[in-house]
Design a protein around this motif. Structure first.
Motif, PDB file in Angstrom:
ATOM      1  N   ALA A   1       0.819  -1.206   0.000  1.00  0.00           N
ATOM      2  CA  ALA A   1       0.000   0.000   0.000  1.00  0.00           C
ATOM      3  C   ALA A   1       0.854   1.258   0.000  1.00  0.00           C
ATOM      4  O   ALA A   1       0.556   2.244  -0.687  1.00  0.00           O
ATOM      5  N   VAL A   2       1.945   1.238   0.762  1.00  0.00           N
ATOM      6  CA  VAL A   2       2.851   2.390   0.809  1.00  0.00           C
ATOM      7  C   VAL A   2       3.488   2.624  -0.559  1.00  0.00           C
ATOM      8  O   VAL A   2       3.539   3.760  -1.057  1.00  0.00           O
ATOM      9  N   HIS A   3       3.971   1.563  -1.200  1.00  0.00           N
ATOM     10  CA  HIS A   3       4.595   1.701  -2.514  1.00  0.00           C
ATOM     11  C   HIS A   3       3.591   2.197  -3.549  1.00  0.00           C
ATOM     12  O   HIS A   3       3.932   3.022  -4.415  1.00  0.00           O
ATOM     13  N   ALA A   4       2.344   1.709  -3.464  1.00  0.00           N
ATOM     14  CA  ALA A   4       1.312   2.172  -4.397  1.00  0.00           C
ATOM     15  C   ALA A   4       1.048   3.657  -4.218  1.00  0.00           C
ATOM     16  O   ALA A   4       0.872   4.401  -5.194  1.00  0.00           O
ATOM     17  N   MET A   5       1.028   4.118  -2.963  1.00  0.00           N
ATOM     18  CA  MET A   5       0.800   5.551  -2.711  1.00  0.00           C
ATOM     19  C   MET A   5       1.963   6.385  -3.225  1.00  0.00           C
ATOM     20  O   MET A   5       1.768   7.470  -3.804  1.00  0.00           O
ATOM     21  N   LEU A   6       3.191   5.912  -3.007  1.00  0.00           N
ATOM     22  CA  LEU A   6       4.361   6.654  -3.493  1.00  0.00           C
ATOM     23  C   LEU A   6       4.356   6.744  -5.024  1.00  0.00           C
ATOM     24  O   LEU A   6       4.716   7.794  -5.588  1.00  0.00           O
TER      25      LEU A   6
ATOM     26  N   MET B   1       1.818   9.379  -5.966  1.00  0.00           N
ATOM     27  CA  MET B   1       2.347  10.723  -5.700  1.00  0.00           C
ATOM     28  C   MET B   1       3.382  11.135  -6.749  1.00  0.00           C
ATOM     29  O   MET B   1       3.445  12.296  -7.158  1.00  0.00           O
ATOM     30  N   ALA B   2       4.176  10.173  -7.204  1.00  0.00           N
ATOM     31  CA  ALA B   2       5.222  10.481  -8.193  1.00  0.00           C
ATOM     32  C   ALA B   2       4.628  10.867  -9.536  1.00  0.00           C
ATOM     33  O   ALA B   2       5.262  11.608 -10.305  1.00  0.00           O
ATOM     34  N   ARG B   3       3.438  10.353  -9.838  1.00  0.00           N
ATOM     35  CA  ARG B   3       2.802  10.654 -11.117  1.00  0.00           C
ATOM     36  C   ARG B   3       2.124  12.017 -11.134  1.00  0.00           C
ATOM     37  O   ARG B   3       1.732  12.501 -12.190  1.00  0.00           O
ATOM     38  N   LYS B   4       1.938  12.612  -9.957  1.00  0.00           N
ATOM     39  CA  LYS B   4       1.214  13.890  -9.879  1.00  0.00           C
ATOM     40  C   LYS B   4       2.176  15.058 -10.128  1.00  0.00           C
ATOM     41  O   LYS B   4       3.344  15.001  -9.875  1.00  0.00           O
TER      42      LYS B   4
END
Length: 268
Positions: free
Chosen positions: A257-262, A265-268
């Protein structure tokens, strides 16, 4: 491989996308809990859900026009079925019968959504209140109607209702036996949302799917915390939170879940 579903007598069970849907299927008696196998069916599903890691949410609804009519009034009139015998015999039948239901549902580890499609009366109202969330069709009606029949809420309904809406409102509904509609139930805080009849199950499945998309082990632990919060002192509760949090930080789903959130965020 899909998990094996338990064999049921008077209900239907399906599993799709981590959401299990239990449909009470005795429309001929308005899904009454007494005089049918529905209590045993619900108990079997509760045990199965707790043991099945493929389930994250349980939805309960009724087939036909009623959600659940509670006790079978015809059996009461004839002093038959669950209502036959001496004081001790009736009391023992309650303990071995319908009173297993609140204990089992209170122990279900995943969130429970009651999709109330029609009248939920007496023990049927109590069954809905044993869920974590309630959605209602505009056709739904709710009534703690035991006193209208000269009996008390023998399945623990008075315990659930006052925790849901407070002592005073629960007392009034229980002591008057008044039946309220879906809009009133929403105003009182019994129901989360009211939908048109044809939209009820779509909305229930959408809400269930939103919850089921969360990390499953943390979801089960979070429900356990929510259930224990009102009966624990804050220091004891925080100790439990610390232990559960330690468990979560060591679960693979946490890092996923943490990696998915990161990545998001990187795509924004």
């Amino acid at each position: 491989m899909s998990p094996t579903l338990p064999a049921l007598t008077d209900a239907r069970l399906s599993l799709e996308g981590r959401v299990a849907t239990l449909t009470l299927d005795r429309h001929d008696v308005r899904n009454a809990l007494t005089g049918t196998a529905l209590v045993d069916d619900i108990l079997a599903v509760a045990d199965w859900v707790n043991a099945c890691e493929a389930v994250s949410v349980l939805v309960i609804t009724g087939a036909g026009s009623a959600f659940c009519a509670g006790g079978n009034v015809k059996d009461m009139a004839e002093r038959g079925g669950d209502f036959e015998g001496s004081v001790a015999e009736v009391a023992d039948r309650y303990r071995r019968g319908i009173q297993r239901l609140p204990l089992a549902l209170q122990g279900v580890e995943v969130p429970i959504i009651a999709a109330v499609n029609g009248p939920a009366i007496g023990a049927g109202f109590d069954l809905a209140n044993m869920a974590d969330l309630r959605l209602a069709s505009r056709m739904a009606r709710f009534g703690e109607t035991f006193l209208n029949l000269g009996i008390i809420p023998g399945d623990g309904g008075a315990w659930f209702l006052q925790r849901l809406i407070g002592y005073q409102r629960a007392f009034e509904l229980t002591l008057t036996g008044r039946v309220i509609d879906a809009e009133q139930a929403r105003d009182y805080g019994i129901v989360l949302e009211v939908t048109e009849p044809e939209a009820l199950m779509d909305r229930a499945q959408a809400l269930a799917g939103q919850i089921a998309a969360q990390p499953p082990r943390a979801t089960r632990l979070t429900k356990r915390l929510m259930k224990r919060a009102d009966r624990m002192a804050l220091p004891d509760f925080l100790d439990l939170c610390a232990t559960f949090q330690g468990m979560c930080h060591n679960e693979p789903e946490h890092l996923d879940a943490v990696h998915a959130m990161l990545e998001t965020m990187a795509r924004k």
